[in-house]
Structures are given as structure tokens and as C-alpha cells.
Write a protein that holds these residues in place. Structure first.
Motif, PDB file in Angstrom:
ATOM      1  N   SER A   2       0.877  -1.218   0.152  1.00  0.00           N
ATOM      2  CA  SER A   2      -0.122  -0.113  -0.044  1.00  0.00           C
ATOM      3  C   SER A   2       0.891   1.218  -0.022  1.00  0.00           C
ATOM      4  N   THR A   3       2.041   1.322   0.274  1.00  0.00           N
ATOM      5  CA  THR A   3       2.842   2.520   0.663  1.00  0.00           C
ATOM      6  C   THR A   3       3.640   2.685  -0.689  1.00  0.00           C
ATOM      7  N   LYS A   4       3.472   1.879  -1.636  1.00  0.00           N
ATOM      8  CA  LYS A   4       4.525   1.866  -2.801  1.00  0.00           C
ATOM      9  C   LYS A   4       4.052   3.179  -3.816  1.00  0.00           C
ATOM     10  N   PRO A   5       4.828   3.770  -4.425  1.00  0.00           N
ATOM     11  CA  PRO A   5       4.482   4.811  -5.557  1.00  0.00           C
ATOM     12  C   PRO A   5       3.592   4.108  -6.509  1.00  0.00           C
ATOM     13  N   ALA A   6       2.653   4.748  -7.258  1.00  0.00           N
ATOM     14  CA  ALA A   6       1.812   4.119  -8.277  1.00  0.00           C
ATOM     15  C   ALA A   6       2.397   3.356  -9.125  1.00  0.00           C
ATOM     16  N   GLU A   7       3.686   4.091  -9.867  1.00  0.00           N
ATOM     17  CA  GLU A   7       4.324   3.495 -10.862  1.00  0.00           C
ATOM     18  C   GLU A   7       5.773   3.403 -10.376  1.00  0.00           C
ATOM     19  N   ARG A  20      11.369   3.196   3.661  1.00  0.00           N
ATOM     20  CA  ARG A  20       9.848   3.018   3.466  1.00  0.00           C
ATOM     21  C   ARG A  20       9.711   1.474   3.694  1.00  0.00           C
ATOM     22  N   ILE A  21      10.558   0.588   3.026  1.00  0.00           N
ATOM     23  CA  ILE A  21      10.239  -0.818   3.048  1.00  0.00           C
ATOM     24  C   ILE A  21      10.356  -1.105   4.659  1.00  0.00           C
ATOM     25  N   TYR A  22      11.633  -0.942   5.162  1.00  0.00           N
ATOM     26  CA  TYR A  22      11.727  -1.525   6.513  1.00  0.00           C
ATOM     27  C   TYR A  22      10.627  -0.988   7.384  1.00  0.00           C
ATOM     28  N   GLU A  23      10.197   0.264   7.511  1.00  0.00           N
ATOM     29  CA  GLU A  23       9.299   0.561   8.331  1.00  0.00           C
ATOM     30  C   GLU A  23       7.823  -0.136   8.049  1.00  0.00           C
ATOM     31  N   PHE A  24       7.619  -0.786   6.889  1.00  0.00           N
ATOM     32  CA  PHE A  24       6.387  -1.252   6.308  1.00  0.00           C
ATOM     33  C   PHE A  24       6.708  -2.465   7.065  1.00  0.00           C
ATOM     34  N   TRP A  25       7.705  -3.220   7.037  1.00  0.00           N
ATOM     35  CA  TRP A  25       7.972  -4.681   7.679  1.00  0.00           C
ATOM     36  C   TRP A  25       7.797  -4.537   9.157  1.00  0.00           C
ATOM     37  N   GLU A  26       8.260  -3.507   9.732  1.00  0.00           N
ATOM     38  CA  GLU A  26       8.243  -3.608  11.101  1.00  0.00           C
ATOM     39  C   GLU A  26       6.802  -3.101  11.647  1.00  0.00           C
ATOM     40  N   SER A  27       6.055  -2.346  10.862  1.00  0.00           N
ATOM     41  CA  SER A  27       4.759  -1.781  11.155  1.00  0.00           C
ATOM     42  C   SER A  27       3.801  -3.265  11.081  1.00  0.00           C
ATOM     43  N   ASN A  28       4.239  -4.168  10.258  1.00  0.00           N
ATOM     44  CA  ASN A  28       3.277  -5.371  10.009  1.00  0.00           C
ATOM     45  C   ASN A  28       3.917  -6.716  10.752  1.00  0.00           C
ATOM     46  N   ASP A  29       4.821  -6.394  11.621  1.00  0.00           N
ATOM     47  CA  ASP A  29       5.198  -7.553  12.572  1.00  0.00           C
ATOM     48  C   ASP A  29       5.847  -8.479  11.590  1.00  0.00           C
ATOM     49  N   SER A  30       6.460  -8.186  10.423  1.00  0.00           N
ATOM     50  CA  SER A  30       7.048  -9.375   9.585  1.00  0.00           C
ATOM     51  C   SER A  30       8.251 -10.122  10.104  1.00  0.00           C
ATOM     52  N   PHE A  31       9.020  -9.567  11.051  1.00  0.00           N
ATOM     53  CA  PHE A  31       9.980 -10.423  11.932  1.00  0.00           C
ATOM     54  C   PHE A  31       9.804 -11.041  12.924  1.00  0.00           C
ATOM     55  N   ARG A  32       8.341 -10.794  13.551  1.00  0.00           N
ATOM     56  CA  ARG A  32       8.057 -11.407  14.569  1.00  0.00           C
ATOM     57  C   ARG A  32       7.815 -12.968  14.511  1.00  0.00           C
ATOM     58  N   ALA A  33       8.438 -13.557  15.728  1.00  0.00           N
ATOM     59  CA  ALA A  33       7.965 -15.019  15.751  1.00  0.00           C
ATOM     60  C   ALA A  33       7.028 -15.518  16.829  1.00  0.00           C
ATOM     61  N   ASP A  34       6.568 -16.621  16.704  1.00  0.00           N
ATOM     62  CA  ASP A  34       5.238 -16.891  17.593  1.00  0.00           C
ATOM     63  C   ASP A  34       5.669 -18.485  18.085  1.00  0.00           C
ATOM     64  N   ALA A  35       5.677 -18.337  19.592  1.00  0.00           N
ATOM     65  CA  ALA A  35       6.252 -19.587  20.149  1.00  0.00           C
ATOM     66  C   ALA A  35       4.857 -20.658  20.200  1.00  0.00           C
ATOM     67  N   ALA A  36       3.634 -20.057  19.816  1.00  0.00           N
ATOM     68  CA  ALA A  36       2.653 -21.187  19.795  1.00  0.00           C
ATOM     69  C   ALA A  36       2.421 -21.765  18.340  1.00  0.00           C
ATOM     70  N   SER A  37       3.292 -21.332  17.272  1.00  0.00           N
ATOM     71  CA  SER A  37       3.165 -21.763  15.934  1.00  0.00           C
ATOM     72  C   SER A  37       3.386 -23.103  15.837  1.00  0.00           C
ATOM     73  N   ASP A  38       2.671 -23.970  14.888  1.00  0.00           N
ATOM     74  CA  ASP A  38       2.779 -25.333  14.911  1.00  0.00           C
ATOM     75  C   ASP A  38       4.002 -25.428  13.832  1.00  0.00           C
ATOM     76  N   LYS A  39       4.540 -24.379  13.116  1.00  0.00           N
ATOM     77  CA  LYS A  39       5.815 -24.584  12.246  1.00  0.00           C
ATOM     78  C   LYS A  39       7.089 -25.364  13.000  1.00  0.00           C
ATOM     79  N   PRO A  40       8.090 -25.757  12.290  1.00  0.00           N
ATOM     80  CA  PRO A  40       9.206 -26.337  12.967  1.00  0.00           C
ATOM     81  C   PRO A  40      10.101 -25.017  13.326  1.00  0.00           C
ATOM     82  N   PRO A  41      10.546 -24.685  14.429  1.00  0.00           N
ATOM     83  CA  PRO A  41      11.392 -23.595  14.564  1.00  0.00           C
ATOM     84  C   PRO A  41      12.751 -23.561  14.020  1.00  0.00           C
TER      85      PRO A  41
END
Length: 888
Positions: A2-7, A20-41
């Protein structure tokens, strides 16, 4: 996104994208891990940089590698956690704050007292302590910042105190008087692993020790004459015939006048000096052992600040350097200085203060290492812990198999204060929770009167890092999910300072886990050392460091990351100069421009699936092979190999060949179906390629991903591609390669024979292999535009036309008639002149490099440039000679 320029911008501007990209990642918790996940760690613990630290190229390389791993595993379906944090760095931080207080306020820490000074350090930390973590964000590191740790956080302190008390209760921690490495500038003990040996010019003083009866003297050689004031004996080898008659007798210690014994000891080297050595148990490790063996007393002549104490007699109060000068002068005045020799020797210095280390008897806290070392040794020998490159396992094992008890106390104020309290009779008690002054002693019942003044060695907290950061000693969900970790990337210098100790701590303290789950990591990757362009270590004193942030500002983070990885081969150090980052910059620009071209032909999601045209089948097969190669490289931590394969595939296969071949179909030169299948193939390949590139080039690829038709969500959370739906098409690869060989051969001839690019040519092919003939018949329309071919004749057994150039390809021979296209006589003359010019230049370069004066006196980088120039000239000469041979 959503934050990218139109073209999509015409040119790639990292500064406009990265923040801009890094702020987007952080605001969307893109780096966060979940101890309750079923995925292998999959867990990585960052080697915590010092809180005083600033990002250098070693950090940039190491953290780039960790980020590549965690981004790959995150996309490959793991619950990927990368824990960041900083180390309180006891000695370094205290020194920085002390210096600042004195420079700015003319205040010494003693003026503030312990609590006041520690409060000042905490203020400094609040203002400056996370600087390096902010720099890691600039690099693109995808750490779970919500789990950021500091080794003096409250929960980390609790873990450190718990570990100390557990070791105390098992008898693995003790206090005793031992000879330690003493830093007189910082006035603290330092471990064997915190000293370095520096080559220096020095002297060997030959001193006469008189015999008590006046019948003669014994000459002793020493590099430290001031320490003779603490001598309690002289030693010779028992088989040394020169001194055998004196063994067991007394000699007089000059300047002090006391009699000391002469002892026989096998450790004495008869070839050193005179073969007789002074024994100073209080100020030399070897003498401490000899003194213990022969029951010699220990005399300490030094104060903690490096001045001499009352045991030095009339020299008391003098600093070490002044004492040395006065001792030598007094010996000379008494006729007891026989001679002085100049020598080159290695001097032990503190790696923090750079002051010469003084061996000193001191009451310190120690950890018994031998019991802890055994399971850590077994971990490597059994294969539970793997080093990459494998050779570093020997460094680890050599240290552990010869380990000495660890001095863990430091005479500092900043750090984890040792959790031991004393009653009025000095009886110690260890406690995880602080004991109040005046409260009853847990054993004696007498009032507690004081806490131990010392703090723990910094490594005595960071050795708990892999599990204390996850909540230990509590059995937290994070600890249960993410321990043990899978990957550690670090530097060779701290294999024994940190790596070995973490392994020991894991086996000793994680006793609630099965033994095979206690080792803190599966793989220890030892990254390369970054050197300057001529192979020297980067240092402030040499002024040859390169600031990663400056390079990021100039070239972009992705260019810095990619260049570092491309320049680093596993197990080899990196020679780095600023212009080497242009490699990554060019690749980023190539990816941007090629994707922009592709997007111009991808107006929406194609209505068809990838096609059956040869070029489509070929590029999809090559994409599948690239998935296999890159996935294997990243799974095995062969970072350079993965980067090199991606470079080859994107630049060569995709841009140089597929896009060039497919341009005709993409531009609509053919049926609508042709265009749609080409678009579908291109979109499929771009989707795969951007995902493969993402761990290396996260900012660029995330930005481009947002413009790709049909994509959903962020690239950082996209699925890693697999080769199951991109099967190998060996037939397509073989056919395309045959066509490509012919086109390449034609292009090479055109270049070597100076055929103008705009001139269309005739081509004749003699296909010795029928398959080559078949392929050229089927791909004539593809090949002709790629090499400016006007007509192509394919005929077995044809005769070579006169005045033609020939090129042998796999399965046949290609002939290109040159008459009428170029003036053959003019071209022969041009090549002859070029040959003469190159021969002269090569001769000059060879003569220069054969000149020993030039090679020995010129700067190394100048000599290296001359060698590279010679190799380039020889390569050019070989091409000219091949062209002359073709011309006849």
C-alpha cells in the motif's frame, strides 16, 4: 504494497526505497516469531555487539549472513526467530564513561562512588546503547526487535545470578589466590583470552648475582629487571655442567641483599641467556609453577596501579617504567650489570587498554573448567555440533582439551556484581536474590556486613545468551519452542572466548533437557575476516577501515550485502576496497531495469499458462535448476555459491538470452497466443527469481514484488519456491544450448574480426551431429536476429568458403564469409599493429615486475595493479593472435 508509489521509478534509488520498506516490515510485524506456532522452529541468536559498538565491515558481513539464513528459513516454512541484543561490555563501557566524565566534568569515578558512577553509565547507555542496533536496521536485518535483550536487563541478571549460584553449589566456583593477568591501567584482572601478543623491540639485561662468600657471581639474563626485587630463587637445568656445583647453595639478590637458593629445574632452557634464570613466583606464570614445585615464597612487589609497593624497598612508590630505569642505573653503579642485548620479543598486552600485562598474585573468583569441558568436547567429536568451515573445530578442541580454570572476577563497577555476601568473619554465602546488610547469614546466622566488590567477567553473562534470552531459568514457551538454536555465525577470535563457553553452559545448566538437546546450536559458522584491498586487517591506527553506513548511503544496503557475499568464499578472508561495492550496485540496477522492462509487457495477469516454445521450456528448466542450486547452497550455508548462481541465472540466462529471444513475441510480433504464453512464462520466472533473490537483496526485491501482477502479501512472508513444479527439461536445455553455442560463436567472430554491429552476415554451418542441423532448422527465426544473420545455410560436408572465418562448436563448424564485409588487408594490418603494441606493453610490464627494487619498494597495491595489468594484456594478446590465425 500500500505504501509504494503508483508507478515503478525509472531508476533504482535505494534511499527512496529502503526506509519505507523497512518501516512497512516493522509495522506489519514481519520479523516477529510466535512460540505457539505449529511450524518447525529455526532460531539464530545474534552475537551481541558491545553496547559501545559502532557497525564495522565485520559486523556488516556477519549480520548479512545471519539475515540471509533467517529470511530463507522464514520463507521455507519455519517459525524463524532471530534474537537481537547488546552486551554491557564491562571493561569497554566503564572506560568510555570514565573518559567522558573526566573530559567533560573533570570528575573521576571515585568522586562519584560506586552507585553514582553506575547511574552515570546507565544514563550513557540510554542515550547511546542502541546505536549499533539502529545501524543493523539500515543493513536490512530482520531481527525480532520485540525480543531485544541487553545483558544487564533484569531477567538476564536473574539468569546470571542463578548460573553462578548453581555452579557454586556444585563446587565448580571457588575463590583463591592465583597468578592472574593484571591490567594496571584498568586495575582489573583479565583472562588469558583477553590478552594479545605484540612484537616489540626490547632488551635482555645480564645481571650479576654475587655468591655470599665473595668468591664470585652468577650471571642471570632477564627482560624485566625491575621484577628482580621480588626474586625468591634462581634456577638452572639439572644437566647443566656449568652450575651443577652451585645447586642447593645460596646466592645474594642484588639491591635487596637477601640470600635466595639456586635450584635445579628441567623447565629451564640452557640456551637462553646464560642458562641461569631468576625465579619470581609473584610476577611470572612459569616462575609461579617453579616456585610452587620448589617451595619458594611468593613476593608481590606491585600495587594494583602498577607502582611498586613496600616489598620493593627503596623503590616503593615508583611506577614500573621509572623503577626499571632506576634498578638498571643502580646495578650499573654497583658493577653488577654485565651487558645489555637488544632483542625482538612478544609482549603480552591487554586487548582493551593496550597496556603491558603484569602477572600478579591476586584473590579472584574462578570456575573449574575441566568438568564443564568434557561434554563440550564430546559434542564436536560426536558430530552433534558442526563447525563450518570444518577446520575451526580443531581450534575449539585444542583449547578445551588444554583448558585452564577461568578467572571470572573483574575489579570493575559496571557489570554483574558477584552474588556473594560475607558475615563479620568473612564467611561467604551465595544467593540469587540479594541479601540485606544486617540480615542473618544463611549458614552462620551472624549479620551480613558486605557484598563482594567484584563484578563478573562479561563473558560470564554472554555464555548464557542462547537460553537466557529465551527466559531461562524459567521453563518458558519461548525456551521450549526455540531452544536449541540451529545456526550461529561468529568470528574466529571468539571461538574459545564465547562459542566453547556457550556449549559448556548449555550442557551444564540445561539439565531439564535430554543431553542431545542441550547443545545450544547445531552449526557454528565461522565467517571470513574482512581485510583492506591489499590484505591488511582494518584498524583505526592504519586508517584503512571502510564505514558500512557510508557505503550504504553511497550504494544502497542491498549492494553492500550482495557485494560482501559475492566477494566471500567459504573459508577465505575478504580483500575489500570501496569500489568493490559497484558489483552489487550494477546487479541491483540490472534487476531493476530488467524487471521494469518485463512489467511494461505484463499489463495484468496473463490469460495463458507458460508455453511450449523452446525458449519458454528452456528458461523454466533453468529456473528449476537455479531453485535447486540456490536452495542447496543456503541449506548448507554456502552463501557465495548461491549468490553466484543467482547472478549467472538472472544476468545470463534471463536477461542476455530469454528476454532477448522472447522480445519478438512479447512485442506482439506473432500471434496473441504467442504473446500470452511468453508473458505467462516471464511472470512465472520473475516470481521465482525475486523469491530466490530476496534473502540477499531484501529491499529491492520487496519493492519489485509489489508491482508484480497477481502477487499477494509481502515477499518477506512469501513461500520459498520449490523445484517440484519446475521439472528439469533436459531436451529443451540441450537444444537451446546448441543454438546458443552457434550464436555465441558468431558473435565472437564478429567482435574479433571487427565486423560492424549493423552489418548483416551470411552464415554456413557444417553439422557433423544431425541434432545440430535439426535444432538450427527449427530455431532459424530465433537465432537470426540474435546475431544479425541475413541468411543461414545448414549443410553436412560443405566446403569452407575462401576468405571466411571458422568457429568450431559442439556438433559442427560455423563459417562466416568476410570478403566484401571487411577489407581483409586493412584488418590484417590493424591486427599486426595491435599485436606489436601489446607485445611491447607486455615486455615493459614484465621488466618492471622483474625489477626487485620496484617489487620491494612500491606499495603492495601498486604491485598488485601491475600484475593484474600484465594478465589483462596477455589475455588481449591471445585474442589478437587467434584472430590473425583466422585471417591467414
Amino acid at each position: 504494497m500500500s505504501t509504494k508509489p503508483a508507478e515503478l521509478a525509472k531508476a533504482y534509488d535505494p534511499a527512496a526505497v529502503e526506509g519505507r520498506i523497512y518501516e512497512f516490515w516493522e509495522s506489519n510485524d514481519s520479523f516477529r516469531a510466535d512460540a505457539a506456532s505449529d511450524k518447525p522452529p529455526f532460531t539464530i541468536m545474534i552475537p551481541p555487539p558491545n553496547v559501545t559498538g559502532v557497525l564495522h565491515m565485520g559486523h556488516a558481513l556477519n549480520n548479512t549472513l545471519q539475515d540471509i539464513v533467517i529470511r530463507h528459513r522464514r520463507m521455507a516454512g519455519y517459525e524463524a526467530l532471530w534474537v537481537p541484543g547488546t552486551d554491557h561490555a564491562g571493561i569497554a563501557t566503564q572506560a568510555v564513561v570514565e573518559k567522558q566524565l573526566f573530559q567533560e566534568k573533570n570528575i573521576r569515578r571515585q568522586d562519584l562512588g560506586r552507585e553514582g558512577f553506575v547511574a552515570e553509565v546507565w544514563k550513557w547507555r540510554e542515550h547511546h546503547g542502541d546505536f549499533i542496533l539502529k545501524q543493523l536496521r539500515r543493513l536490512g536485518c530482520s531481527c525480532d526487535w520485540s525480543r531485544t535483550k541487553f545483558t544487564l536487563d533484569e531477567d538476564m541478571v536473574h539468569a546470571v545470578m542463578t548460573a553462578f549460584v548453581r555452579l557454586w553449589e556444585k563446587g565448580l566456583v571457588y575463590r583463591g589466590a592465583r597468578l592472574v593477568n593484571w591490567d594496571c591501567t584498568l586495575m582489573t584482572a583479565v583472562s588469558d583470552d583477553e590478552i594479545e601478543y605484540v612484537p616489540r623491540k626490547g632488551n635482555l639485561w645480564y645481571i650479576r648475582y654475587p655468591l655470599p662468600d665473595g668468591s664470585g657471581h652468577l650471571t642471570v639474563a632477564t627482560t624485566r629487571p625491575e621484577t628482580m626485587l621480588g626474586d625468591t630463587g634462581v634456577a638452572v637445568h639439572p644437566d647443566d655442567e656449568r652450575y651443577r656445583h652451585l645447586v642447593g647453595k645460596k646466592i645474594v639478590l642484588p639491591l635487596m641483599g637477601r640470600e635466595i637458593p639456586l635450584v635445579a629445574d628441567e623447565t629451564v632452557d640452557p640456551e637462553f641467556g646464560t642458562g641461569a634464570v631468576k625465579v619470581t613466583p609473584g610476577h611470572d606464570p612459569a616462575d609461579y609453577v617453579r616456585g610452587t614445585k620448589h617451595s619458594l615464597p611468593v613476593v608481590n612487589i606491585l600495587n594494583p596501579d602498577g607502582t611498586l609497593n613496600e616489598e620493593a624497598g627503596s623503590y616503593a612508590g615508583l611506577p614500573r617504567g621509572e623503577a626499571r630505569k632506576k634498578v638498571v642505573a643502580d646495578l650499573e653503579a654497583l658493577g653488577l650489570l654485565e651487558k645489555i642485548e637488544e632483542i625482538d620479543h612478544n609482549v603480552a598486552v591487554s586487548d582493551r587498554s593496550k597496556d603491558a600485562i603484569e602477572p600478579l598474585i591476586s584473590e579472584q573468583w574462578f570456575v573449574k573448567m575441566e568438568p564443564l569441558a568434557k561434554p563440550a568436547i564430546a559434542a564436536v567429536k560426536s558430530g552433534r555440533l558442526v563447525f563450518a568451515p570444518e577446520r575451526w573445530a580443531k581450534v575449539y578442541l585444542d583449547w578445551l582439551e588444554n583448558v585452564r580454570d577461568w578467572c571470572i572476577s573483574r575489579q570493575l563497577w559496571w557489570g554483574h556484581r558477584i552474588p556473594v555476601w560475607y558475615d563479620e568473619d568473612h564467611v561467604p554465602a551465595a544467593s540469587v536474590t540479594p541479601l540485606e546488610i544486617g540480615s542473618p547469614h544463611p549458614k552462620t546466622g551472624k549479620p551480613i556486613v558486605r557484598q563482594d566488590e567484584d563484578v563478573l567477567d562479561t563473558w560470564a553473562s554472554s555464555w548464557l545468551w542462547p537460553f537466557a534470552t529465551l527466559g531461562w531459568p524459567e521453563h518458558t514457551p519461548d525456551l521450549a519452542k526455540f531452544y536449541p538454536t540451529q545456526f550461529l555465525s561468529t568470528a574466529r577470535e571468539i571461538i574459545y572466548l564465547w562459542v566453547a563457553r556457550m556449549v559448556m553452559a548449555g550442557y551444564e545448566l540445561l539439565d531439564h533437557l535430554p543431553e542431545d538437546q542441550r547443545c545450544p546450536f547445531d552449526v557454528c559458522y565461522i565467517n571470513a575476516t574482512v581485510l583492506d584491498g591489499i590484505g591488511r586487517r582494518m584498524s583505526k591506527s592504519l586508517g584503512n577501515g571502510i564505514d558500512p553506513i557510508e557505503m550504504i548511503d553511497r550504494y544502497g544496503a542491498d549492494a553492500v550485502r550482495y557485494s560482501l557475499v559475492m566477494l566471500t568464499r567459504e573459508g577465505q578472508d575478504v580483500k575489500l576496497s570501496e569500489n568493490r561495492f559497484e558489483l552489487g550496485q550494477r546487479f541491483c540496477n540490472k534487476i531493476w531495469n530488467a524487471t521494469r522492462f518485463a512489467l511494461a509487457n505484463l499489463d495484468g495477469v496473463p490469460a495463458a499458462s507458460p508455453g511450449d516454445a523452446l525458449e519458454d521450456r528452456w528458461i523454466l528448466s533453468r529456473a528449476g535448476e537455479t531453485v535447486r542450486v540456490v536452495s542447496h547452497a543456503l541449506e548448507n550455508y554456502h552463501f557465495h555459491d548461491g549468490a553466484a548462481e543467482l547472478y549467472r541465472f538472472f544476468w545470463n540466462d534471463l536477461c542476455d538470452w530469454y528476454l532477448e529471444v522472447a522480445k519478438r513475441r512479447l512485442s506482439g510480433d506473432g500471434t496473441a497466443a504467442d504473446r500470452e504464453t511468453a508473458r505467462a512464462t516471464l511472470l512465472r520466472v520473475l516470481s521465482v527469481t525475486l523469491r530466490l533473490l530476496h534473502p540477499y537483496l531484501p529491499f529491492l526485491t520487496e519493492e519489485l514484488w509489489g508491482y508484480l501482477p497477481g502477487t499477494e502479501g509481502t515477499l518477506i512472508r512469501a513461500e520459498w519456491p520449490t523445484d517440484t513444479d519446475l521439472p528439469r527439461d533436459e531436451a529443451a536445455e540441450a537444444d537451446f544450448d546448441r543454438m546458443r553455442d552457434v550464436i555465441t560463436a558468431i558473435r565472437n567472430v564478429r567482435a574479433s574480426m571487427n565486423v560492424p554491429p549493423s552489418t548483416a552476415i551470411q552464415v554456413l554451418v557444417d553439422p557433423e551431429d544431425p541434432e545440430l542441423g535439426r535444432v538450427l532448422a527449427e530455431t532459424r527465426d530465433l537465432a537470426s536476429p540474435m546475431a544479425r544473420i541475413e541468411s543461414m545455410t545448414v549443410q553436412a560436408g560443405l566446403t569452407r568458403p575462401s576468405g571466411s572465418a571458422a568457429a568450431v562448436v559442439r556438433g559442427g563448424t560455423v563459417y562466416i564469409p568476410l570478403a566484401g564485409i571487411i577489407d581483409l588487408d586493412v584488418e590484417r594490418e590493424r591486427l599486426a599493429k595491435e599485436h606489436e603494441r601489446l607485445v611491447n606493453l607486455i615486455g615493459g610490464a614484465e621488466k618492471k615486475l622483474a625489477n626487485e627494487n620496484f617489487v620491494s619498494r612500491a606499495k603492495p597495491e601498486v604491485v598488485e595493479r601491475e600484475r593484474e595489468k600484465l594478465e589483462s594484456l596477455r589475455s588481449d594478446l591471445a585474442k589478437v593472435e587467434a584472430a590473425r590465425k583466422e585471417m591467414g
